[in-house]
Design a protein around this motif. Structure first.
Motif, mmCIF file in Angstrom:
data_model
loop_
_atom_site.group_PDB
_atom_site.id
_atom_site.type_symbol
_atom_site.label_atom_id
_atom_site.label_comp_id
_atom_site.label_asym_id
_atom_site.label_seq_id
_atom_site.Cartn_x
_atom_site.Cartn_y
_atom_site.Cartn_z
ATOM 1 N N VAL A 169 16.752 40.418 59.028
ATOM 2 C CA VAL A 169 16.218 41.674 59.546
ATOM 3 C C VAL A 169 14.886 41.919 58.843
ATOM 4 N N ASP A 170 13.794 41.718 59.574
ATOM 5 C CA ASP A 170 12.462 41.787 58.966
ATOM 6 C C ASP A 170 12.034 43.241 58.744
ATOM 7 N N GLU A 171 10.823 43.421 58.223
ATOM 8 C CA GLU A 171 10.343 44.747 57.832
ATOM 9 C C GLU A 171 10.397 45.748 58.985
ATOM 10 N N ASN A 172 10.946 46.929 58.689
ATOM 11 C CA ASN A 172 11.014 48.038 59.641
ATOM 12 C C ASN A 172 11.785 47.703 60.922
ATOM 13 N N ALA A 173 12.607 46.688 60.885
ATOM 14 C CA ALA A 173 13.454 46.364 62.034
ATOM 15 C C ALA A 173 14.773 47.126 61.921
ATOM 16 N N HIS A 174 15.373 47.395 63.080
ATOM 17 C CA HIS A 174 16.612 48.169 63.118
ATOM 18 C C HIS A 174 17.612 47.453 64.031
ATOM 19 N N VAL A 175 18.723 47.039 63.441
ATOM 20 C CA VAL A 175 19.707 46.218 64.152
ATOM 21 C C VAL A 175 21.073 46.892 64.109
ATOM 22 N N SER A 176 21.724 46.939 65.267
ATOM 23 C CA SER A 176 23.127 47.347 65.357
ATOM 24 C C SER A 176 23.927 46.146 65.838
ATOM 25 N N HIS A 177 24.994 45.832 65.134
ATOM 26 C CA HIS A 177 25.795 44.638 65.448
ATOM 27 C C HIS A 177 27.254 45.061 65.596
ATOM 28 N N TYR A 178 27.767 44.953 66.822
ATOM 29 C CA TYR A 178 29.149 45.312 67.119
ATOM 30 C C TYR A 178 29.946 44.020 67.306
ATOM 31 N N LYS A 202 11.886 45.000 53.854
ATOM 32 C CA LYS A 202 11.423 46.351 53.552
ATOM 33 C C LYS A 202 11.670 47.327 54.700
ATOM 34 N N ASN A 203 12.287 48.475 54.361
ATOM 35 C CA ASN A 203 12.500 49.592 55.290
ATOM 36 C C ASN A 203 13.280 49.211 56.546
ATOM 37 N N SER A 204 14.099 48.191 56.461
ATOM 38 C CA SER A 204 14.918 47.788 57.608
ATOM 39 C C SER A 204 16.277 48.482 57.542
ATOM 40 N N SER A 205 16.969 48.492 58.683
ATOM 41 C CA SER A 205 18.331 49.036 58.706
ATOM 42 C C SER A 205 19.230 48.104 59.503
ATOM 43 N N TYR A 206 20.464 48.012 59.052
ATOM 44 C CA TYR A 206 21.460 47.172 59.718
ATOM 45 C C TYR A 206 22.770 47.941 59.759
ATOM 46 N N HIS A 207 23.331 48.068 60.963
ATOM 47 C CA HIS A 207 24.614 48.747 61.128
ATOM 48 C C HIS A 207 25.610 47.776 61.738
ATOM 49 N N SER A 208 26.738 47.605 61.081
ATOM 50 C CA SER A 208 27.793 46.727 61.571
ATOM 51 C C SER A 208 29.035 47.554 61.870
ATOM 52 N N LEU A 209 29.616 47.317 63.052
ATOM 53 C CA LEU A 209 30.874 47.958 63.427
ATOM 54 C C LEU A 209 31.823 46.874 63.914
ATOM 55 N N ILE A 210 32.955 46.694 63.223
ATOM 56 C CA ILE A 210 33.871 45.594 63.485
ATOM 57 C C ILE A 210 35.202 46.134 64.001
ATOM 58 N N LEU A 212 28.242 49.748 57.003
ATOM 59 C CA LEU A 212 29.307 48.844 57.449
ATOM 60 C C LEU A 212 30.548 49.659 57.796
ATOM 61 N N ASP A 213 30.971 49.558 59.045
ATOM 62 C CA ASP A 213 32.153 50.274 59.512
ATOM 63 C C ASP A 213 33.129 49.287 60.123
ATOM 64 N N GLY A 214 34.420 49.593 60.021
ATOM 65 C CA GLY A 214 35.421 48.705 60.582
ATOM 66 C C GLY A 214 36.654 49.457 61.044
ATOM 67 N N LEU A 215 37.283 48.931 62.093
ATOM 68 C CA LEU A 215 38.529 49.490 62.617
ATOM 69 C C LEU A 215 39.469 48.329 62.913
ATOM 70 N N TYR A 216 40.691 48.375 62.370
ATOM 71 C CA TYR A 216 41.655 47.317 62.627
ATOM 72 C C TYR A 216 42.946 47.915 63.190
ATOM 73 N N LEU A 217 43.525 47.212 64.143
ATOM 74 C CA LEU A 217 44.774 47.618 64.790
ATOM 75 C C LEU A 217 45.617 46.360 64.963
ATOM 76 N N ILE A 218 46.571 46.141 64.054
ATOM 77 C CA ILE A 218 47.338 44.894 64.065
ATOM 78 C C ILE A 218 48.828 45.197 63.916
ATOM 79 N N HIS A 219 49.661 44.230 64.345
ATOM 80 C CA HIS A 219 51.100 44.455 64.333
ATOM 81 C C HIS A 219 51.818 43.127 64.082
#
Length: 319
Positions: A216-225, A246-254, A279-286
């Motif tokens: 994620v390069d400078e000032n880039a903004h990435v959301s990864h689901y 520098k000044n980048s953001s990365y959001h992960s939702l799993i 970093l966010d995550g949600l798990y539903l297992i049985h």
């Protein structure tokens, strides 16, 4: 823990690995194989694996799959989440099933199978990954294909880019393993979203060992689901490595919805000031299924920030 089954699979598939896969991967392949033979698989005496046993992987004689006919998959339209779709079938990129505008100036996609040693990706491949990791070494040894997704500087892509992974046994009665590789570069001042999903169709006792590298390069903004929605017999080890400038953001939702064994390891380097990660995550297992989310965030410079929230629901004997 024995790795004889993997060594046997490597010997049986030498022709496919060294001559029917991209030749420029061979140095990585030799390095990964030699290192994997040296370190083997982790056991629970290893601090990072004390909550997860992978002994079942050593007991199953996995094999690599050959090319799968598109007709055998049937319709995959129900799995598609965007009009920009990059499709993998059993760890191999499928141009026929993918859909995107090759002439646009916002992004550029290149399959490993169409690249040569002169391509600019070569020095960067595996550079973010932990070279001593057990499953990164195994991935290097068995990888057959991957994609390089380059997002241009200042590109703002409103529609998400969907990376769809399909695992199938097709007509094979053997347990199969797949090692897909996704390399993403987000250019300076770019903004885009990735939806990456894993699904099974007619799959039996599969092992998926996937790897994603993201710069994620400078000032880039990435959301990864990222969603794992495979069948109940699949074992999946997923490694993601993210490097932020520098000044980048990365959001992960799993989202972790199934799989007999699922280990999702996410490593983020906040390499320059102003970088932030969520970093966010949600798990539903049985039943007796196992899900393990393992994160490492390295604050390498001051004025960087991070946040993590993982929640889930366990039923029966799941853990």
């Amino acid at each position: 823990m024995s790795v004889n089954n993997f060594i046997t699979a490597f010997d049986h598939n030498r022709e496919m690995l060294f001559h029917q896969s991209p030749q420029w991967l061979n140095p990585f392949r030799k390095e990964g194989y030699n290192h994997f033979c040296k370190i083997g698989l982790p056991d629970r005496s290893n601090e990072e694996w004390k909550y997860t046993s992978v002994e079942m992987l050593s007991q199953i004689p996995y094999s690599l799959s050959s090319q799968v006919s598109n007709e055998s998959l049937g319709s995959i339209s129900n799995y598609i989440q965007s009009d920009i779709v990059i499709v993998f079938v059993n760890g191999r990129y499928s141009q026929a099933l993918s859909s995107f505008n090759e002439m646009n100036s916002l992004y550029h996609l290149k399959a490993f199978s169409s690249m040569s040693e002169q391509d600019c990706l070569m020095p960067s491949l595996y550079s973010t990954a932990t070279k001593t990791d057990f499953f990164v070494s195994l991935h290097k040894a068995f990888v057959t294909d991957g994609v390089y997704l380059h997002i241009s500087d200042k590109a703002v892509i409103s529609n998400p880019i969907h990376i769809l992974h399909i695992n199938t046994n097709d007509n094979s009665q053997l347990p199969l393993m797949h090692h897909p590789h996704v390399y993403i570069y987000g250019g300076m001042h770019s903004k885009f979203s990735i939806i990456e999903t894993y699904h099974s169709i007619h799959s039996k006792n599969s092992f998926v060992n996937s790897l994603c590298e993201c710069i994620v390069d400078e000032n880039a903004h990435v959301s990864h689901y990222l969603m794992f929605n495979e069948d109940m017999q699949t074992a999946h080890i997923h490694n993601s490595y993210v490097v932020q400038k520098k000044n980048s953001s990365y959001h992960s939702l799993i989202f972790s919805l199934s799989s007999k064994l699922l280990r999702n390891a996410l490593s983020v380097q906040l390499a320059q000031a102003g970088a932030s990660v969520s970093l966010d995550g949600l798990y539903l297992i049985h039943k007796n299924h196992h899900s393990d989310n393992h994160t490492i965030i390295s604050h390498q410079k001051s004025d960087t920030s991070s946040n993590q929230v993982y929640k889930g629901i366990l039923n029966d004997h799941a853990r």
